[in-house]
Each structure stands twice: as structure tokens, then as C-alpha cells.
Design a protein around this motif. Structure first.
Motif, short mmCIF file in Angstrom:
data_model
loop_
_atom_site.label_atom_id
_atom_site.label_comp_id
_atom_site.label_asym_id
_atom_site.label_seq_id
_atom_site.Cartn_x
_atom_site.Cartn_y
_atom_site.Cartn_z
N ALA A 238 44.79 109.83 42.22
CA ALA A 238 45.39 110.31 43.71
C ALA A 238 45.63 112.34 42.90
O ALA A 238 45.89 112.42 43.44
CB ALA A 238 46.69 110.11 43.70
N TYR A 239 45.69 112.45 42.18
CA TYR A 239 44.43 113.36 40.80
C TYR A 239 43.77 114.17 40.92
O TYR A 239 43.54 115.01 40.65
CB TYR A 239 46.16 113.76 39.81
N GLY A 240 42.83 113.78 41.86
CA GLY A 240 40.88 114.42 41.57
C GLY A 240 40.52 113.18 40.57
O GLY A 240 39.55 113.56 40.44
N GLY A 241 40.81 112.14 40.34
CA GLY A 241 40.31 111.37 38.94
C GLY A 241 38.88 111.45 39.61
O GLY A 241 38.41 111.00 40.59
N ILE A 242 37.66 111.54 38.32
CA ILE A 242 36.18 111.41 39.12
C ILE A 242 36.11 110.07 37.88
O ILE A 242 34.95 110.55 38.01
CB ILE A 242 35.31 113.11 38.53
N GLY A 243 36.91 109.47 37.37
CA GLY A 243 35.73 108.33 36.70
C GLY A 243 36.08 108.50 35.15
O GLY A 243 35.65 109.66 35.06
N ALA A 244 36.76 107.60 35.27
CA ALA A 244 36.68 107.39 33.47
C ALA A 244 35.73 106.94 32.83
O ALA A 244 35.45 106.10 33.29
CB ALA A 244 37.83 106.89 32.43
N VAL A 245 35.73 107.51 31.42
CA VAL A 245 34.51 106.52 30.68
C VAL A 245 34.48 106.72 29.58
O VAL A 245 35.54 107.04 29.03
CB VAL A 245 32.94 107.90 30.75
N GLY A 246 33.83 105.26 29.13
CA GLY A 246 34.31 104.96 27.16
C GLY A 246 33.20 105.44 26.34
O GLY A 246 32.19 106.89 27.23
N ARG A 247 33.84 105.79 25.02
CA ARG A 247 32.62 106.54 24.01
C ARG A 247 31.43 106.29 24.53
O ARG A 247 30.57 107.59 24.41
CB ARG A 247 33.13 105.85 23.00
N GLU A 248 30.71 104.56 24.87
CA GLU A 248 29.27 104.83 24.67
C GLU A 248 28.04 105.59 25.96
O GLU A 248 27.67 106.22 25.89
CB GLU A 248 28.59 103.52 25.07
N ASP A 249 29.61 106.35 27.01
CA ASP A 249 29.13 107.09 28.05
C ASP A 249 29.34 108.50 27.49
O ASP A 249 28.88 109.19 28.74
CB ASP A 249 29.22 107.01 28.60
N GLN A 250 30.14 108.95 26.70
CA GLN A 250 30.53 111.00 26.30
C GLN A 250 28.64 111.29 25.78
O GLN A 250 28.42 110.41 25.25
CB GLN A 250 31.04 110.18 25.30
N VAL A 251 28.60 112.20 26.10
CA VAL A 251 28.16 113.37 26.71
C VAL A 251 26.93 112.97 25.18
O VAL A 251 26.30 112.39 24.59
CB VAL A 251 27.83 114.61 26.89
N SER A 252 27.50 113.41 23.98
CA SER A 252 27.58 113.94 22.13
C SER A 252 27.52 112.27 22.01
O SER A 252 26.34 112.06 21.47
CB SER A 252 28.23 114.33 21.61
N HIS A 253 28.09 111.80 22.01
CA HIS A 253 27.89 110.28 22.04
C HIS A 253 26.61 109.24 21.89
O HIS A 253 26.04 108.15 21.33
CB HIS A 253 28.68 109.30 21.81
N ARG A 254 26.46 109.41 23.54
CA ARG A 254 25.22 109.03 23.89
C ARG A 254 23.69 109.63 23.64
O ARG A 254 23.00 108.54 23.69
CB ARG A 254 25.28 108.94 25.84
N PHE A 255 23.81 110.82 23.31
CA PHE A 255 22.67 111.34 22.95
C PHE A 255 22.44 111.11 21.69
O PHE A 255 20.61 110.33 20.66
CB PHE A 255 22.34 112.93 22.61
N LEU A 256 23.78 110.92 20.86
CA LEU A 256 22.79 109.69 18.87
C LEU A 256 22.97 108.95 18.94
O LEU A 256 22.12 108.24 18.03
CB LEU A 256 24.48 111.19 18.47
N SER A 257 23.66 107.59 19.88
CA SER A 257 23.34 107.03 20.05
C SER A 257 21.96 106.14 20.32
O SER A 257 21.45 105.20 19.88
CB SER A 257 23.90 105.86 21.08
N ASP A 258 21.32 107.34 21.04
CA ASP A 258 20.09 106.58 22.07
C ASP A 258 18.98 107.49 20.32
O ASP A 258 17.91 106.80 20.54
CB ASP A 258 19.76 107.46 22.58
N GLU A 259 19.52 108.23 20.14
CA GLU A 259 18.40 108.19 18.82
C GLU A 259 18.74 107.20 17.93
O GLU A 259 17.56 106.98 16.80
CB GLU A 259 19.09 109.79 17.58
N LEU A 260 19.30 107.02 17.36
CA LEU A 260 20.12 105.49 16.41
C LEU A 260 19.08 104.25 16.81
O LEU A 260 18.52 103.98 15.62
CB LEU A 260 20.96 105.23 16.19
#
Length: 787
Positions: A238-260
């Protein structure tokens, strides 16, 4: 046992060339293992320590505007441990002495103090003082790129307002270990920065007094992340949320996880290949030693040495070879890991990152090398131990042969006597010949694998920046703008062509799989943003339906003609069923595409734009940047040439360094394999070659018997190496495919030629070394009876 030890030393001295060759192969495998595992261990340990010490959030959510009174309702969601509301906004920056456009992200912190989640690590200076709306702290990589220090000043445009800001400190954040812009793939520290400002001052600039547009959440132990995200999305919708994401989809963590993940693949596949070749060579070497020492083994047993003594003797011989190779590999791996530390420190920013060689990693390397040696030598040693003394004292029973079809053919009758000897030996010892070809082929395959990476990366970048990203500048707007904004952009100095696009964040669902991405709405026949099919030919957008990248379509398991569920994450947040109209082949990124006006209709909006792509004249860029700075609607400016340079630097610093090491090791292994094969062939046929000299063959003819056989085996092994290398390259290509980029599986004729040339060069060097031994052949010693 002292006599056996002396024999061991004599064997090592006599076989020093072959021992060194096998030790090189083992060293290469152990080096790659040490490098990969040490790097993986250092990154993982640094990440975990930074996340834990600075309370990195578990869930991230953005919204249009939420009242502060909403926070207690979010805390009441089952499984939620802590809630941190904040304000975040895109910002444009003007840095003294830097004349190109700079964009960034500015986030709020509680006035004068640390946030509870995603706490900041202070490198220099301090947090903004309470009550100050003109102070900010900035990320360390941005500060280093521009030589900024506490007390320096910046000019910023926040929500269309010009602000003069003073830097109070330089920080690192667990949220931006990999500091990359919202639409970028690689860090550009000069043109993208992250800033933090007191909550009250940023709220006033963004007209969000008493409200927030971003929320961080940490979870209780045992909480189900998916259930919390679902409940959070319901409350924020109702407040214009565009969808929550977990840590796995957070941009910095995702790039680091892919490198690992890539490092884990490298730590398994490459050492397996290298040590597999080492095991193969050890099997050949030990088999040859035991065959030539049958009588020595029998005499030792006759003098009372037990089977265990014999096994220990050959085990020590193998163990010393493995120890020399493993220790060399450990030292080289530790040195290369230290060199890689500087590379990773440039892209992944931790408060501290220590590349220390852990004892358990050394033990792992020794265990893996010993395991490969055991697999390679077990069968040969077992044959020596179980061979009865009486049988071992007798020479091997003569083999029965018959002339082959080639020998009886017209071609066979035309061959010279030495050439017929080569053909007979290979046809009568087919298994031995095949194993020699396989060893050379494996080494050629490793050369092809290393060369493939270099050529494939160049091909990837050529596709992305010559056929896909054909624009000069990429503009993003603060909010969706009307189509007339394009006409305004076309009047700016230096703009030769402008093309608009609309980006909508979505969640794509098919069956049990889903993926968060964005649909890019484009012109039906885009000129500045190419869409390619599997043959890299340009394609047009269909009047209805979606286009997906091949990687995304395969991940979702959807085929053209089937429907995809599209959950729109902004605006009216509609859920739609859209047919998949086709597949796009792109090596970088994961996206979906639609015709722009069709996307506008799905969004129930007019012809809105999220940004534009521009083709500009080089000599007018400075004037164009000045005019764009005066346009508050422009949130960010991306320069494609700089993006390409950054991507090439990243590839060269990470992938190509690894592949360069692989190529160097592959070259060493190729020589080791070919030389080892030649030495074994010479040792096994020394008596035969001396006999041919006594029977009247010239030195050249006798040399040709051995050298010609090596040449023929090498030529036959080259196509086998191409097959093996192609399989290796395909396996590595599949293992390293990820969201960031997919290296195309393209092997050029030059790659095959490089592999063949490497094998031929190794064979030529081996021939030179063997020719010296042939010239010093002692016929009297060689002809002494073995009986």
C-alpha cells in the motif's frame, strides 16, 4: 633397508629428468589448488567477519513512501528481529578537479550516531555531527579515486536541489563491499560513489519528514526468510513497495557470492585436471621402472626382503616425487595468492583481508596430491609385490606377432626398414601407443583450455560493446518522464541521435522458479541497443510478448510460446500472464525485453521513459555534460566507453590472470609429458636400438626409429588433444556461467593452432634432448644380456 634406500637415491639420480617433469605437473595442480582455496578462504572469512561485526541486514526493501509509524507493524512480523528504517536517494555529484559526470547513492544514518543495521566502519574522520545537514561520510573507494579527505567539499543535486556538502569521514559498509551502480556490472569508483547523511537533513531534501523509503530487517534464529518477505511485501504494498529481497539478492552480496562460486569451481576442476595428468604420468613411470627392475625385485625377495619392504621402497620413490612437486606447488600457490590479494582488494572492499596460508589448506593440498599419486601407482606397485621371485628372475615371455595389413600393403612395402620398424612397434603395442597418445593429448588439451579463455573473453567483449551496447551515453531519470523529454535531449549540443527506454522492475515466475529482474521497454527496431539471436544477428521486438535472455529462459524452464507470470513491482503492482515470444542471446546480464509502448500499456501509463541512450560527437561531450548538469530530471549519466574499459580491466585482473597461470602451467606440463614419454621410450628400447646399430643401420636410421615414432605419436595425439581440450573448455564454460557474464563457447581455428603449436614445440625440444642421448648410446653396455 639401508641398501634399499641407496637404491632409491640411485633411481632418483638416474630418473631425474622424468622425476622433474612429473614434479612440475604435480606442482601445477597443487599451485592452482592452493591459489583457489586460499583466495576462497580469505574472501569467505573476511565477508563473514565484516557481516557479523557490523550487523549486515538479512532483508532489504524499498518503497515509495512509508510513515514512520509503520515500523512497529513491521517489527511485529513473525521472525523479525530488528527493523531499521532509512531514506535513500540517487544523487549527482560534482567533484573538484574532475570534469566528467559523477552519480551516486546517498543514504541516511541516525543523527550523529551509527545505524543499528549495516553499521559503518570508519577509516578516517567521524560520522556527521548531530544537527548538521551539510555533512556526509563517503565510501573509501570513492574517496581514494578522487583523493578526497575529511574537510573537503562536494556539490550535489539531491531531488533536484543543489546542496553544498562537507566530508566528515571516510567509511566502509558491509552493504557496499562490491560498490557498483544500480545498472552497472562493475565498479567505477571515479564515476559512482556512496554517501551517508544525517536522517533529518536527508529527509528535508527528499520531502520525507516523518517517513522513509527504505527498510532493513534482521531475522531471528530459525526464521523462514521467504515467509517474512511475503508478509513484508503485503504490508508495504500500500505504500509503493517494489518487493523485498533477501541477502542472496542484495547486489553487493550477489556479486561476491558469484565470485566465491567461481573460485569453488576453479578449486575443483583445474586441480583435478592437473593432478589427473600427474597420476597418469606416475602410472607410466612406475610401470616402466618395475618392468625394467623385474630381476632386481626377484633378487631382493630371494635375499629375504618382504613384500612390504618392496612396496615401501616404491612407495617412497613415489612419495619423494610427490613431495617435491607438492612443496613447490605450495610455495608457488602462496606467492600467487598474495599477488591475487591486491587484485581482489581493488574490487571487494573489506576493513581487512588477510591471504594467509592455513595449515589445513597445506594438509588438503598434500592429501590431494598423495591421493592422485596413490591412484596412479597402486596397480604398478601391486604387480611388483605380488610377482613370484622365480617368475621375476626369468625374462618376460616373448610376444607373438604377425604382420599387419599396412605392412602387407603396397604402401608398407615402399617404407624404409626403419619406418617399417616404427609401424610394427606401434601396431604390435597398440595399448602402449594409445596411452602415450593420450598423455600427449591431455597436455595439448590443457593448452587449448588456456588459450580458449583468452579468445573467448575477447569475443564476449566484442559482442557486448560492438553489437549490443552501441550508444555513447546512458541516461537515467529520477522518475518516469514523458516522451517529449527525448525531443529536449535531441536539441542538446553534440547529440546526434537519442533513443528512449522504459525500465520496470518485475518478478518473473514460471512453474516453481522465479527471478527478480527488469523488463526493458524499447523501440521495435532499436538502433542503439542491439538485440541478437543465437547467430548474433539483430532481431526486432515483437508487437506482443516478451523476449528473454537465453540464460534466464533456461533458468525459468520456459520455451517460446509458453506463458510467463509477470509480477510488476512498481505502480499498480499488477500480475500478468505474458507469452514468451523469443530468446535473446546476450553474454552479459540477465534481462527481459518488450516493445516500449506495449510495456507502457501494461503499466496503464502514457508513453513514459525511464531514461535514454545517446549517440554524441566526441568534441561536444564537455558542453553536453554542462547542459545535463543543469537538468535535475537526469539522475545518472553512464559512459559506455568507460564501462567497456572497466569490464576489460576486471576480466584482465581476475579471469585472465587465472587463465594466464593456467596457460603457463599447461605449457610446462606439455613439455613434461612429451619429454617423459620420450625418455621412457628411449629407456625401454635402448637395447633394441643398439642391436640395430650392430646389424649395420646408420646412426641416422637408428635415430629415426625412435624420433620418427615420437613424431608420429605426437601428430596422432594432436587431434586427440583438440577433442580433450574442447571437452575441458565446455565443462569449464558451463561451470563458470553466472548472472554477471557468460563466456561464449567459441573455439577459433587459432585456438586449435596454438594447442598444436605448443605440442609440436614441446616435441621438438624433447627430440633435441633425446638426440643427445642417442649420440652417446653405449652399445656394449646396452647389449649386455639381461639373463
Amino acid at each position: 633397508m639401508k641398501a634399499l634406500h641407496r637404491k632409491l637415491l640411485r633411481d632418483l639420480a638416474r630418473l631425474k629428468g622424468q622425476v622433474a617433469a612429473i614434479a612440475v605437473v604435480i606442482a601445477a595442480g597443487v599451485m592452482v589448488l592452493i591459489l583457489s582455496v586460499t583466495t576462497l578462504d580469505a574472501l569467505t572469512l573476511s565477508k563473514d567477519r565484516f557481516y557479523d561485526n557490523h550487523h549486515f541486514a538479512d532483508i532489504f526493501a524499498d518503497l515509495k513512501r512509508g510513515p514512520e509509524g509503520l515500523a512497529p507493524r513491521l517489527e511485529a512480523i513473525p521472525g523479525v528481529n530488528r527493523v531499521q528504517t532509512r531514506i535513500k536517494a540517487p544523487v549527482r555529484l560534482e567533484v573538484p578537479g574532475f570534469h566528467e559526470p559523477v552519480r551516486g547513492m546517498i543514504l541516511s544514518v541516525p543523527d550523529g550516531r551509527q545505524p543499528e543495521l549495516n553499521r559503518l566502519y570508519l577509516r578516517r574522520g567521524g560520522l556527521p555531527e548531530a544537527g548538521r545537514a551539510d555533512q556526509v561520510v563517503i565510501s573509501e573507494p570513492f574517496a581514494q579515486a578522487h583523493d578526497l579527505h575529511p574537510g573537503d567539499r562536494l556539490t550535489a543535486i539531491i531531488n533536484g536541489r543543489l546542496e553544498r556538502l562537507t566530508i566528515s569521514g571516510v567509511v566502509l559498509s558491509p552493504e557496499f563491499i562490491y560498490q557498483v551502480g544500480p545498472t552497472d556490472l562493475l565498479p567505477d569508483y571515479q564515476r559512482y560513489g556512496v554517501l551517508w547523511m544525517n536522517r533529518r537533513g536527508l529527509a528535508q531534501a527528499m520531502d520525507l519528514d516523518g517517513a522513509f523509503n527504505s527498510v532493513l530487517i534482521s531475522l531471528q534464529a530459525g526464521a523462514v526468510e521467504a515467509a517474512v518477505i511475503e508478509a513484508l511485501d503485503l504490508r508495504l504494498a500500500a505504500y509503493g513497495g517494489i518487493g523485498a529481497v533477501g541477502r542472496e539478492d542484495q547486489v553487493s552480496h550477489r556479486f561476491l557470492s558469484d565470485e566465491l562460486d567461481q573460485l569453488r569451481v576453479m578449486a575443483v576442476i583445474l586441480p583435478t585436471i592437473f593432478l589427473g595428468v600427474a597420476a597418469f604420468l606416475l602410472n607410466i613411470l612406475m610401470g616402466r621402472i618395475i618392468r625394467t627392475q623385474r630381476q632386481q625385485v626377484a633378487i631382493l625377495k630371494a635375499f629375504g626382503y618382504h613384500d612390504g619392504d618392496i612396496a615401501l621402497h616404491f612407495g617412497l620413490l613415489t612419495g619423494l616425487i610427490v613431495l617435491v612437486g607438492a612443496m613447490s606447488g605450495i610455495l608457488l600457490g602462496a606467492w600467487s595468492a598474495q599477488a591475487m590479494a591486491g587484485v581482489y582488494a581493488e574490487y571487494y572492499r573489506f576493513p581487512e583481508m588477510s591471504f594467509r596460508l592455513q595449515p589445513r589448506i597445506i594438509l588438503l593440498a598434500l592429501a590431494v596430491a598423495a591421493g592422485a599419486a596413490l591412484l596412479g601407482t597402486w596397480r604398478a606397485v601391486r604387480q611388483a609385490v605380488t610377482l613370484p621371485p622365480a617368475q621375476a628372475m626369468r625374462p618376460p615371455a616373448p610376444e607373438r606377432f604377425r604382420s599387419s595389413r599396412l605392412e602387407r600393403s603396397a604402401l608398407g612395402r615402399r617404407l624404409s626398414q626403419p619406418s617399417r620398424i616404427i609401424v610394427r612397434n606401434l601396431s604390435r603395442h597398440r595399448f602402449k601407443a594409445f596411452m602415450s597418445m593420450l598423455g600427449i593429448g591431455l597436455s595439448g588439451g590443457l593448452l587449448l583450455l588456456g588459450s580458449y579463455q583468452f579468445n573467448a573473453v575477447d569475443h564476449l567483449l566484442d559482442i557486448q560493446y560492438r553489437l549490443v551496447m552501441k550508444m555513447d551515453l546512458h541516461l537515467s531519470f529520477t522518475d518516469p518522464a514523458p516522451e517529449r523529454a527525448l525531443a529536449e535531449l535531441r536539441t542538446l549540443p553534440g547529440v546526434q541521435y537519442a533513443e528512449g527506454y522504459r525500465t520496470v522492475p518485475v518478478r518473473l515466475v514460471h512453474g516453481r522458479r522465479d527471478y527478480r529482474t527488469a523488463i526493458q521497454g524499447m523501440e521495435a527496431q532499436p538502433r542503439l541497443r542491439g538485440l541478437l539471436d543465437a547467430d548474433h544477428r539483430p532481431i526486432s521486438l515483437p508487437p506482443e510478448g516478451l523476449l528473454l535472455t537465453g540464460y534466464l529462459a533456461a533458468y525459468l524452464g520456459v520455451r517460446p510460446g509458453e506463458h510467463v507470470t509477470v509480477e510488476v513491482l512498481e505502480g499498480h503492482r499488477r500480475t500478468l500472464q505474458v507469452p514468451l515470444a523469443g530468446i535473446v542471446d546476450e553474454p552479459i546480464g540477465v534481462s527481459a525485453y518488450m516493445e516500449r509502448r506495449v510495456l507502457n500499456r501494461l503499466m496503464r501509463e502514457g508513453p513514459a521513459l525511464s531514461g535514454a541512450w545517446l549517440m554524441v560527437a566526441d568534441h561536444e561531450q564537455a558542453r553536453l555534460f554542462e547542459r545535463l548538469w543543469e537538468m535535475p530530471r537526469v539522475a545518472g549519466i553512464g559512459m559506455i566507453d568507460d564501462a567497456e574499459r572497466q569490464f576489460r580491466d576486471y576480466i584482465e585482473d581476475t579471469v585472465l590472470i587465472m587463465m594466464g597461470i593456467l596457460l603457463l602451467m599447461a605449457g610446462s606440463i606439455t613439455f613434461a609429458v612429451v619429454y617423459n614419454n620420450a625418455r621412457i621410450a628411449f629407456a625401454e628400447r635402448e637395447r633394441e636400438l643398439a642391436t640395430l646399430r650392430v646389424l649395420g643401420l646408420s646412426r641416422g636410421e637408428v635415430n629415426w626409429v625412435l624420433i620418427g615414432e615420437m613424431a608420429l605419436l605426437t601428430l596422432l595425439a594432436i587431434p586427440l588433444g583438440w577433442v580433450v581440450g574442447t571437452v575441458f573448455a565446455w565443462l569449464l564454460n558451463q561451470a563458470l556461467s553466472m548472472d554477471l557474464f557468460r563466456i561464449p563457447f567459441v573455439i577459433t581455428p587459432a585456438t586449435y593452432a596454438f594447442s598444436a603449436a605448443g605440442v609440436l614445440l614441446a616435441a621438438a625440444l624433447s627430440v633435441l634432448l633425446i638426440a643427445r642421448r642417442l649420440a652417446r648410446l653405449d652399445m656394449v653396455t646396452a647389449l649386455k644380456s639381461n639373463e
